[in-house]
Design a protein around this motif. Sequence first.
Motif, PDB file in Angstrom:
ATOM      1  N   GLU A   1     -10.498   0.324  -2.912  1.00 39.68           N
ATOM      2  CA  GLU A   1     -10.370  -1.047  -3.415  1.00 39.68           C
ATOM      3  C   GLU A   1      -9.426  -1.699  -2.710  1.00 39.68           C
ATOM      4  O   GLU A   1      -8.140  -1.206  -2.465  1.00 39.68           O
ATOM      5  N   PRO A   2      -9.569  -2.953  -1.888  1.00 39.31           N
ATOM      6  CA  PRO A   2      -8.549  -3.620  -1.283  1.00 39.31           C
ATOM      7  C   PRO A   2      -7.355  -3.701  -2.060  1.00 39.31           C
ATOM      8  O   PRO A   2      -7.389  -4.179  -3.472  1.00 39.31           O
ATOM      9  N   GLU A   3      -6.059  -3.763  -1.574  1.00 42.59           N
ATOM     10  CA  GLU A   3      -4.940  -4.013  -2.370  1.00 42.59           C
ATOM     11  C   GLU A   3      -4.321  -5.394  -2.351  1.00 42.59           C
ATOM     12  O   GLU A   3      -3.539  -5.553  -2.960  1.00 42.59           O
TER      13      GLU A   3
ATOM     14  N   ASP B   1      -0.077   4.517   0.347  1.00 43.48           N
ATOM     15  CA  ASP B   1      -0.139   5.724  -0.427  1.00 43.48           C
ATOM     16  C   ASP B   1      -1.184   6.703   0.131  1.00 43.48           C
ATOM     17  O   ASP B   1      -1.139   7.895   0.258  1.00 43.48           O
ATOM     18  N   THR B   2      -2.371   5.795   0.431  1.00 47.78           N
ATOM     19  CA  THR B   2      -3.701   6.514   0.911  1.00 47.78           C
ATOM     20  C   THR B   2      -3.462   6.946   2.463  1.00 47.78           C
ATOM     21  O   THR B   2      -3.334   5.973   3.315  1.00 47.78           O
TER      22      THR B   2
ATOM     23  N   HIS C   1      -9.320  10.084   5.136  1.00 49.17           N
ATOM     24  CA  HIS C   1      -9.088   9.325   3.794  1.00 49.17           C
ATOM     25  C   HIS C   1      -9.206   7.708   4.422  1.00 49.17           C
ATOM     26  O   HIS C   1      -8.716   7.509   5.425  1.00 49.17           O
ATOM     27  N   PRO C   2      -9.074   6.809   3.397  1.00 51.37           N
ATOM     28  CA  PRO C   2      -8.569   5.458   3.811  1.00 51.37           C
ATOM     29  C   PRO C   2      -7.252   5.426   4.326  1.00 51.37           C
ATOM     30  O   PRO C   2      -6.351   5.822   4.155  1.00 51.37           O
ATOM     31  N   VAL C   3      -7.353   4.527   5.542  1.00 52.08           N
ATOM     32  CA  VAL C   3      -6.089   4.447   6.267  1.00 52.08           C
ATOM     33  C   VAL C   3      -6.037   3.022   6.696  1.00 52.08           C
ATOM     34  O   VAL C   3      -6.694   2.363   7.206  1.00 52.08           O
TER      35      VAL C   3
ATOM     36  N   PHE D   1      -3.461  -5.968   8.066  1.00 53.80           N
ATOM     37  CA  PHE D   1      -4.465  -6.730   7.331  1.00 53.80           C
ATOM     38  C   PHE D   1      -5.830  -5.800   7.559  1.00 53.80           C
ATOM     39  O   PHE D   1      -6.908  -6.380   7.201  1.00 53.80           O
ATOM     40  N   MET D   2      -5.867  -4.892   8.185  1.00 62.63           N
ATOM     41  CA  MET D   2      -7.035  -3.817   8.531  1.00 62.63           C
ATOM     42  C   MET D   2      -7.095  -2.665   8.116  1.00 62.63           C
ATOM     43  O   MET D   2      -5.859  -1.731   8.279  1.00 62.63           O
ATOM     44  N   THR D   3      -7.969  -1.883   7.124  1.00 60.36           N
ATOM     45  CA  THR D   3      -8.083  -0.666   6.847  1.00 60.36           C
ATOM     46  C   THR D   3      -9.263   0.029   6.984  1.00 60.36           C
ATOM     47  O   THR D   3     -10.342  -0.832   6.787  1.00 60.36           O
TER      48      THR D   3
END
Length: 316
Positions: A138-140, A48-49, A120-122, A127-129
């Motif tokens: 926060e990691p999902e 979603d982000t 925003h966070p993408v 495996f990489m954000t």
Amino acid sequence: MTQWKEYSIQINREVSEAVSNIFIEAGSQGVSISDRADFLNLPEYGFDTLWALDEKDFPADGIVVKGYFSVNVDEEEMIANLKEKIEQLKDFGFELGPYTVTAHSMDEENWATAWKKYYHPVRITRFMTVVPDWEEYEPESGDEKLIQLDPGLAFGTGTHPTTRLCIQALETVLKGGETVVDVGTGSGVLTIASALLGAQSIHAFDLDDVAVKSAKDNIQLNQLDAEIQVQANDLLKGIDLEADVVVANILAEIITPLIPDAWRVLKEGGLFVSSGIIEEKKTLILDQLKEQGFDIQQVLQMKDWIAIIAQKPEDN
């Protein structure tokens, strides 16, 4: 409040990096790129982000590259200089097409902070954000790795297709313990990704001193100073290393003279990951890699962008 002049060049996407370099060499205090491909390039992974993007901010044709200068710079002289430098790109084989150069004034506060509202966070691979330094995230999942980044105006956010392709390639080739060389490191995102993927020793180079500082700052954000060394250098000229992997996310026109030096610094069996290649240049780069002696392991593509994984054969 300090005033700045924003110079905008709307031009063919192929020359985005070259035009960015023109701005930097002219003394720009920052460079930004608006590319409709970034707006249209939705992620492959369900999350979603996302970039909070507005379609009207992106050109219908080509890209818009913006540079920022003091209001004391003569506007007519700067526009004339920019046009002259752009025309010189034809000598290097670039096809420019129609382009425009415009200028307008803006406040420092708007220049320095307004762009952050879009970032925003993408999650750029499975495996990489990439997470901007000013955002909480926060990691999902337990296997999700985070790259903390303050990209600044000049060196990108790590979400461009060429960067995604490079990180996908690094996820494929890095098993842990490798020596990696990153040529044209920019914001340092590929060096950080390499460290998170287990590379033991990483050497990053960029011709521009501002890029070197940007990379160092981002490496510190991720507390990876011990694993990564960054310095200014012209590609791999004069560099004497033995690398398992060389990665270069730069223009095809710059990859061409880099190929012999990548071959030189790679160990037998080493891998050369190259990206920043538009589809029209794919055959040219593949042919030159093969002529050098590389074996092509994989060709990755995202929209019009190409990344290539090539291997230096082992001497049997």
